[in-house]
Design a protein around this motif. Sequence first.
Motif: not given
Length: 119
Positions: A21-50
């Motif tokens: 995940h940390l290394g994927a930022f240098a490789l772009g969005i498609d590489e980042l998304l390999k760490d997630y599934t359609d059931g994944s969730v990111i929670i931030t102070p302003t929104a939940t991204h499911a």
Amino acid sequence: MSNSAATSESTSITEQVFRHHLGAFALGIDELLKDYTDGSVIITPTATHAGLNQIRAFFEAFLASTTPEFWAAFQVESQAVKDEVAYLTWSAAPFIPMATDTLVIRGARIAIQTFTPFQ
């Protein structure tokens, strides 16, 4: 399998996903998304991204807001892994003086992530 073997295997997978995940930022969005599934969730102070579509939109907006100066200033302050949880504090001053991420890894993917930037 003993509990200690299960814990060791789980920690190893968590560390692998965390490193990717940390290394994927240098490789772009498609590489980042390999760490997630359609059931994944990111929670931030302003929104939940499911799901992958919302997570893609979150990272596209985040990456669009960064500059080469942001990445030059990016520093990992601390990190820890325990069982299926990875924790990170980082900074990219003056853009983000401090931020935290917590990742819960299940099935070799990020199931839940929290992200809090401190201004």
